[in-house]
Enzyme design. Structure first.
Site, PDB file in Angstrom:
ATOM      1  N   ASP A  42      77.073  -7.502  40.483  1.00 10.77           N
ATOM      2  CA  ASP A  42      78.006  -8.007  41.499  1.00 10.77           C
ATOM      3  C   ASP A  42      78.727  -9.226  40.923  1.00 10.77           C
ATOM      4  O   ASP A  42      78.389  -9.721  39.842  1.00 10.77           O
ATOM      5  CB  ASP A  42      77.258  -8.358  42.798  1.00 10.77           C
ATOM      6  CG  ASP A  42      78.128  -8.139  44.039  1.00 10.77           C
ATOM      7  OD1 ASP A  42      77.843  -7.233  44.836  1.00 10.77           O
ATOM      8  OD2 ASP A  42      79.113  -8.888  44.207  1.00 10.77           O
ATOM      9  N   ASP A  64      82.571  -9.029  37.255  1.00 12.80           N
ATOM     10  CA  ASP A  64      83.765  -8.933  38.097  1.00 12.80           C
ATOM     11  C   ASP A  64      84.529  -7.700  37.618  1.00 12.80           C
ATOM     12  O   ASP A  64      85.060  -7.681  36.496  1.00 12.80           O
ATOM     13  CB  ASP A  64      84.618 -10.202  37.928  1.00 12.80           C
ATOM     14  CG  ASP A  64      85.851 -10.184  38.826  1.00 12.80           C
ATOM     15  OD1 ASP A  64      86.293  -9.094  39.246  1.00 12.80           O
ATOM     16  OD2 ASP A  64      86.389 -11.286  39.089  1.00 12.80           O
ATOM     17  N   VAL A  65      84.596  -6.684  38.462  1.00 17.65           N
ATOM     18  CA  VAL A  65      85.146  -5.395  38.007  1.00 17.65           C
ATOM     19  C   VAL A  65      86.653  -5.446  37.763  1.00 17.65           C
ATOM     20  O   VAL A  65      87.225  -4.494  37.233  1.00 17.65           O
ATOM     21  CB  VAL A  65      84.813  -4.242  38.986  1.00 17.65           C
ATOM     22  CG1 VAL A  65      83.314  -4.069  39.132  1.00 17.65           C
ATOM     23  CG2 VAL A  65      85.491  -4.445  40.346  1.00 17.65           C
ATOM     24  N   ASN A  91      81.210   1.032  42.807  1.00 18.04           N
ATOM     25  CA  ASN A  91      81.122   0.857  44.264  1.00 18.04           C
ATOM     26  C   ASN A  91      81.861  -0.386  44.756  1.00 18.04           C
ATOM     27  O   ASN A  91      82.249  -0.444  45.933  1.00 18.04           O
ATOM     28  CB  ASN A  91      79.639   0.789  44.655  1.00 18.04           C
ATOM     29  CG  ASN A  91      79.432   0.208  46.037  1.00 18.04           C
ATOM     30  OD1 ASN A  91      79.529   0.922  47.039  1.00 18.04           O
ATOM     31  ND2 ASN A  91      79.170  -1.103  46.121  1.00 18.04           N
ATOM     32  N   TYR A 156      94.241  -0.907  51.318  1.00 18.21           N
ATOM     33  CA  TYR A 156      92.912  -0.309  51.087  1.00 18.21           C
ATOM     34  C   TYR A 156      93.013   1.221  51.066  1.00 18.21           C
ATOM     35  O   TYR A 156      92.484   1.883  50.169  1.00 18.21           O
ATOM     36  CB  TYR A 156      91.982  -0.772  52.209  1.00 18.21           C
ATOM     37  CG  TYR A 156      90.580  -0.220  52.147  1.00 18.21           C
ATOM     38  CD1 TYR A 156      89.618  -0.816  51.335  1.00 18.21           C
ATOM     39  CD2 TYR A 156      90.206   0.892  52.898  1.00 18.21           C
ATOM     40  CE1 TYR A 156      88.330  -0.311  51.286  1.00 18.21           C
ATOM     41  CE2 TYR A 156      88.929   1.391  52.852  1.00 18.21           C
ATOM     42  CZ  TYR A 156      87.982   0.791  52.045  1.00 18.21           C
ATOM     43  OH  TYR A 156      86.712   1.294  51.992  1.00 18.21           O
ATOM     44  N   LYS A 160      92.233   3.797  47.961  1.00 18.86           N
ATOM     45  CA  LYS A 160      91.187   4.825  48.020  1.00 18.86           C
ATOM     46  C   LYS A 160      91.766   6.218  47.774  1.00 18.86           C
ATOM     47  O   LYS A 160      91.101   7.074  47.172  1.00 18.86           O
ATOM     48  CB  LYS A 160      90.455   4.758  49.361  1.00 18.86           C
ATOM     49  CG  LYS A 160      89.615   3.488  49.533  1.00 18.86           C
ATOM     50  CD  LYS A 160      88.545   3.362  48.451  1.00 18.86           C
ATOM     51  CE  LYS A 160      87.610   2.185  48.683  1.00 18.86           C
ATOM     52  NZ  LYS A 160      86.526   2.094  47.693  1.00 18.86           N
ATOM     53  N   THR A 191      78.822  -2.279  57.668  1.00 18.39           N
ATOM     54  CA  THR A 191      78.539  -3.319  56.675  1.00 18.39           C
ATOM     55  C   THR A 191      79.442  -4.526  56.943  1.00 18.39           C
ATOM     56  O   THR A 191      80.328  -4.483  57.791  1.00 18.39           O
ATOM     57  CB  THR A 191      78.848  -2.814  55.252  1.00 18.39           C
ATOM     58  OG1 THR A 191      80.248  -2.539  55.188  1.00 18.39           O
ATOM     59  CG2 THR A 191      78.067  -1.557  54.926  1.00 18.39           C
TER      60      THR A 191
HETATM   61  N1  NAD Z   1      81.893  -0.021  55.029  1.00 18.59           N
HETATM   62  C1  NAD Z   1      82.665   1.037  55.184  1.00 18.59           C
HETATM   63  O1  NAD Z   1      83.004   1.445  56.313  1.00 18.59           O
HETATM   64  C2  NAD Z   1      83.137   1.820  54.000  1.00 18.59           C
HETATM   65  C3  NAD Z   1      83.746   3.054  54.223  1.00 18.59           C
HETATM   66  C4  NAD Z   1      84.216   3.791  53.147  1.00 18.59           C
HETATM   67  C5  NAD Z   1      84.061   3.303  51.871  1.00 18.59           C
HETATM   68  N2  NAD Z   1      83.463   2.094  51.672  1.00 18.59           N
HETATM   69  C6  NAD Z   1      83.353   1.615  50.307  1.00 18.59           C
HETATM   70  O2  NAD Z   1      82.016   1.357  49.978  1.00 18.59           O
HETATM   71  C7  NAD Z   1      81.968   0.348  48.965  1.00 18.59           C
HETATM   72  C8  NAD Z   1      81.005  -0.732  49.386  1.00 18.59           C
HETATM   73  O3  NAD Z   1      81.500  -1.344  50.569  1.00 18.59           O
HETATM   74  P1  NAD Z   1      80.576  -2.108  51.632  1.00 18.59           P
HETATM   75  O4  NAD Z   1      80.928  -1.589  52.953  1.00 18.59           O
HETATM   76  O5  NAD Z   1      79.161  -2.099  51.179  1.00 18.59           O
HETATM   77  O6  NAD Z   1      81.212  -3.586  51.509  1.00 18.59           O
HETATM   78  P2  NAD Z   1      80.534  -5.014  51.349  1.00 18.59           P
HETATM   79  O7  NAD Z   1      81.663  -5.967  51.541  1.00 18.59           O
HETATM   80  O8  NAD Z   1      79.329  -5.148  52.195  1.00 18.59           O
HETATM   81  O9  NAD Z   1      80.052  -5.015  49.817  1.00 18.59           O
HETATM   82  C9  NAD Z   1      80.983  -5.007  48.762  1.00 18.59           C
HETATM   83  C10 NAD Z   1      80.341  -5.632  47.537  1.00 18.59           C
HETATM   84  O10 NAD Z   1      81.328  -5.620  46.481  1.00 18.59           O
HETATM   85  C11 NAD Z   1      81.268  -6.893  45.834  1.00 18.59           C
HETATM   86  N3  NAD Z   1      82.537  -7.196  45.174  1.00 18.59           N
HETATM   87  C12 NAD Z   1      83.704  -7.561  45.750  1.00 18.59           C
HETATM   88  N4  NAD Z   1      84.621  -7.816  44.793  1.00 18.59           N
HETATM   89  C13 NAD Z   1      84.022  -7.575  43.600  1.00 18.59           C
HETATM   90  C14 NAD Z   1      84.455  -7.665  42.260  1.00 18.59           C
HETATM   91  N5  NAD Z   1      85.688  -8.073  41.944  1.00 18.59           N
HETATM   92  N6  NAD Z   1      83.569  -7.329  41.277  1.00 18.59           N
HETATM   93  C15 NAD Z   1      82.307  -6.955  41.576  1.00 18.59           C
HETATM   94  N7  NAD Z   1      81.831  -6.877  42.833  1.00 18.59           N
HETATM   95  C16 NAD Z   1      82.693  -7.187  43.833  1.00 18.59           C
HETATM   96  C17 NAD Z   1      80.957  -7.883  46.948  1.00 18.59           C
HETATM   97  O11 NAD Z   1      80.480  -9.117  46.442  1.00 18.59           O
HETATM   98  C18 NAD Z   1      79.931  -7.104  47.770  1.00 18.59           C
HETATM   99  O12 NAD Z   1      78.617  -7.304  47.305  1.00 18.59           O
HETATM  100  C19 NAD Z   1      83.413  -0.141  48.781  1.00 18.59           C
HETATM  101  O13 NAD Z   1      84.015   0.508  47.695  1.00 18.59           O
HETATM  102  C20 NAD Z   1      84.052   0.287  50.066  1.00 18.59           C
HETATM  103  O14 NAD Z   1      85.448   0.434  49.943  1.00 18.59           O
HETATM  104  C21 NAD Z   1      82.995   1.339  52.707  1.00 18.59           C
END
Ligand code: NAD
Length: 260
Positions: A42, A64-65, A91, A156, A160, A191
């Site tokens: 992360d 940092d991705v 992710n 967003y 995606k 989340t």
């Molecule tokens: N929550 C939803 O409803 C949902 C739905 C569809 C897809 N997603 C996808 O699932 C994945 C995880 O989302 P989530 O809901 O757990 O969100 P979250 O915000 O709880 O977690 C995201 C994580 O990504 C990390 N992050 C952010 N920028 C970063 C960077 N530049 N480099 C490395 N890490 C970084 C954050 O620190 C955090 O730990 C994402 O790709 C999100 O788009 C989420």
């Protein structure tokens, strides 16, 4: 509640970006329960270390991705620490609600950079390592928003849709090398990404407090859980999905299935 997993990934190494919390942490935990050696990664070094400590046998490598050198180094450090790389789950993702007409270019670019550049870089650097290990699997994080326009998170949703298309190209290019590339497309999951934006959504949509929850109940029955997404990722990562390649796997409670 997480179910005991069959040990389908014993001897495999998996990297999950953005896995200090939320869906990423659930994926890393699930892959570890299935026998994989997991690398938690992360942005924040302390959060990465803390999350890795909660998963038996996991390594923690911050990254940092958005930064090419850091993603390259994440793969190199993984191979150095564990001997190989078989599974990559890009992710890491961000979203911040804003209508298009008041969205800053910087906010647009940051969402594109984390969600799309980050996925590209993970594929770009993980694939050669996975090929060197004899093959494996990449599972990207799309979203139901890839399937339709999504007011207030246009950046967003666009990112995606691009991730899903990128996944399909990677699936075709990497098929001869025994690397499958698939995407999960979750609906709304409870989340921080969603819950931190509820008030913004409600005020921008002009609905009363609680209106967002009611909308979710109507459109997808309920919010999804991190564990449900992690289970789908595990399926695409292991050999049960051996004929899936370039597959966008929707798990959204039926959100995308109906106009009303
Ligand atoms: N929550 C939803 O409803 C949902 C739905 C569809 C897809 N997603 C996808 O699932 C994945 C995880 O989302 P989530 O809901 O757990 O969100 P979250 O915000 O709880 O977690 C995201 C994580 O990504 C990390 N992050 C952010 N920028 C970063 C960077 N530049 N480099 C490395 N890490 C970084 C954050 O620190 C955090 O730990 C994402 O790709 C999100 O788009 C989420």
């Amino acid at each position: 509640m997480s179910q005991p997993q069959p040990q389908t990934l014993t001897g495999k190494t998996a990297v999950v970006t953005g896995s200090a919390r939320g869906i990423g942490f659930a994926i890393a935990s699930k892959l570890a329960e299935a026998g994989a050696t997991v690398v938690v990664s992360d942005l924040d070094a302390a959060a990465t270390k803390e999350a890795a400590a909660k998963i038996p046998g996991a390594h923690g490598i911050p990254c940092d991705v958005r930064d090419e050198e850091q993603v390259k180094s994440l793969v190199e450090q993984t191979v150095a620490a564990t001997g190989a790389l078989h599974i990559m789950v890009p992710n890491a993702g961000v979203a911040k609600a804003s209508p298009l007409t008041s969205m800053d270019l910087a906010a647009w670019r940051n969402v594109m950079s984390v969600n799309l550049d980050g996925t590209f870089l993970a594929i770009r650097y993980a694939a050669p390592a996975i090929i060197a290990a004899g093959g494996g699997s990449i599972v990207t994080l799309g979203s139901v928003t890839a399937t339709a326009g999504t007011p207030l998170i246009g950046h967003y949703a666009a990112s995606k849709a691009a991730v899903v298309n990128l996944t399909k190209t990677a699936a075709t290019e990497l098929r001869p090398h025994n690397v499958r590339v698939n995407a999960v497309l979750p609906g709304f999951v409870g989340t921080h990404m969603v819950l931190d934006e509820v008030e913004n959504f409600e005020s921008m949509l002009g609905v009363p407090a609680g209106g967002f929850g009611a909308l979710m109940d109507q459109k997808q029955g309920r919010l999804g859980t991190e564990d449900e997404v992690a289970e789908a990722v595990l399926f695409l990562a292991d050999e049960r999905s051996s004929f899936c390649n370039g597959t966008p796997l929707l798990l959204d409670g039926g959100l995308a299935a109906s106009l009303f």
